[in-house]
Design an enzyme around this catalytic site. Sequence first.
Site, short mmCIF file in Angstrom:
data_model
loop_
_atom_site.label_atom_id
_atom_site.label_comp_id
_atom_site.label_asym_id
_atom_site.label_seq_id
_atom_site.Cartn_x
_atom_site.Cartn_y
_atom_site.Cartn_z
N PHE A 128 0.88 -1.48 0.10
CA PHE A 128 -0.15 -0.13 0.14
C PHE A 128 0.92 0.60 -0.43
CE2 PHE A 128 -2.51 3.62 1.51
CZ PHE A 128 -3.29 3.53 1.09
N ASP A 215 9.47 2.65 1.85
CA ASP A 215 7.93 2.93 2.25
C ASP A 215 7.80 2.81 3.94
OD1 ASP A 215 5.71 3.46 2.26
OD2 ASP A 215 5.10 3.57 1.00
N LYS A 244 2.52 9.87 8.53
CA LYS A 244 1.80 9.13 9.68
C LYS A 244 2.23 9.76 11.07
CE LYS A 244 -0.83 5.44 7.77
NZ LYS A 244 -0.10 4.84 6.54
C1 LIG Z 1 -0.63 5.16 5.11
C2 LIG Z 1 0.15 4.39 4.25
C3 LIG Z 1 0.07 5.65 2.76
C4 LIG Z 1 -0.51 6.51 3.05
O1 LIG Z 1 -0.40 7.46 3.90
P1 LIG Z 1 -1.10 8.66 3.49
O2 LIG Z 1 -1.14 10.09 4.33
O3 LIG Z 1 -2.33 8.52 3.69
O4 LIG Z 1 -1.16 9.37 2.01
C5 LIG Z 1 1.43 5.26 1.88
N1 LIG Z 1 2.03 3.97 2.56
C6 LIG Z 1 2.18 3.35 3.89
C7 LIG Z 1 2.99 2.14 3.68
C8 LIG Z 1 1.13 3.25 4.12
O5 LIG Z 1 1.14 2.65 5.86
#
Ligand SMILES: *Cc1c(COP(=O)(O)O)cnc(C)c1O
Length: 391
Positions: A128, A215, A244
């Site tokens: 994701f 990521d 986050k």
């Molecule tokens: C939450 C998340 C995102 C997206 O972040 P947003 O602030 O919602 O755009 C991207 N990568 C990972 C691994 C995530 O957990």
Amino acid sequence: MTDTLMHTYSPQAVTFEKGEGILLWDENGKQYLDALSGIAVCGLGHAHPAISEAIADQAKTLIHTSNLYQIKHQQELADRLCEVSGMDKVFFSNSGAEANEAAIKLARLYGHQKNIDSPEIIVMEGSFHGRTLATLTATGNRKVQAGFEPLVQGFVRAPYNDIEAIRNIAQNSQNIVAILVEPVLGEGGIQIPDTDYLNGIREICNENDWLMMLDEIQTGMCRSGQWFAFQHNNIQPDVMTLAKALGNGVPIGACLAHGKAADVFQPGMHGSTYGGNPLVCRVAKTVIDTLDNSNAAEHAKTLGTYILNGFNTALKDVNGVNDIRGMGLLLAIELDNPCVELVSIALEKGLLINVTAERVIRLLPPLIMNEQQADQLINMVSEIVRSFLSK
Ligand SMILES: *Cc1c(COP(=O)(O)O)cnc(C)c1O
């Protein structure tokens, strides 16, 4: 409830009014234990005094000026982030998806600089990366993409935790410029790869002159038991994205780059009106200092092991429990069957949890949780799971 919100979410029937530490209270004064932290955002819990103070003080001083002027708190935050991560340079965005957009743009520029006209990035099944067009294309989940075609070009998919698959792609494609991967699949169900997976990716990237892009939006900021999950592997990525927990609730994301990736962006190539403004940077700096002063990474590691042991004792031989796993305070109990109802069952009992990938109970408790509170969490979750499975 009025009907003026676009129906992008189906929220639980509860409205929280106040929080403190790992606790929340709804409109009726009912108390809840928060084992989700607003999806790995509030690592320092709710209404942390240092964070509230930083927000209030900065709001009274200066919130925004734009990136047309120098911003002291942004520079200081970048220095601190580079210090704890070993990275060289930072670009600030307002969300995780935007941080990944920056990484994707950086990788494409890097490719063009090497005279690759159609650069491609390897991304993983089950991953994701966000909801913008490029990041939903990078995401390895059809549900996130369906209806938004045409998707963005330039991504090649590989199974997660499969080094051989990446080696195969390397042999058959001339256009790859980078690998974008989560050190642990978060939304994908807390899937923890083999311990040498990231080392394997680092090696392939070195051999092929690709960028290794991590990521760490969910895994970063001490949650995995290190500042960043890659630090369990003794490697350095070329690019890393954060969001986050970086702001503990104020919206901020970051794309960090190292070595040859650090100077790819030049003036005019990327930007954001309020990315990295004085308010969010002051707060994120306070987040880093607070995590640092409390040895949060070490605590996440110790408490994560403690909670895993607790679940193993309480749930090991329960029929229907498929797997119990975790890394620091990224915790999962995987059941044999779908269990989305558990979210509302737990809420009723005063506990916030999450279910992802249909049958994975995901727990992302605040890093400030203590052992007594962890015992309470273990008992509540175990009881809810046992009673759910005995029906
Ligand atoms: C939450 C998340 C995102 C997206 O972040 P947003 O602030 O919602 O755009 C991207 N990568 C990972 C691994 C995530 O957990």
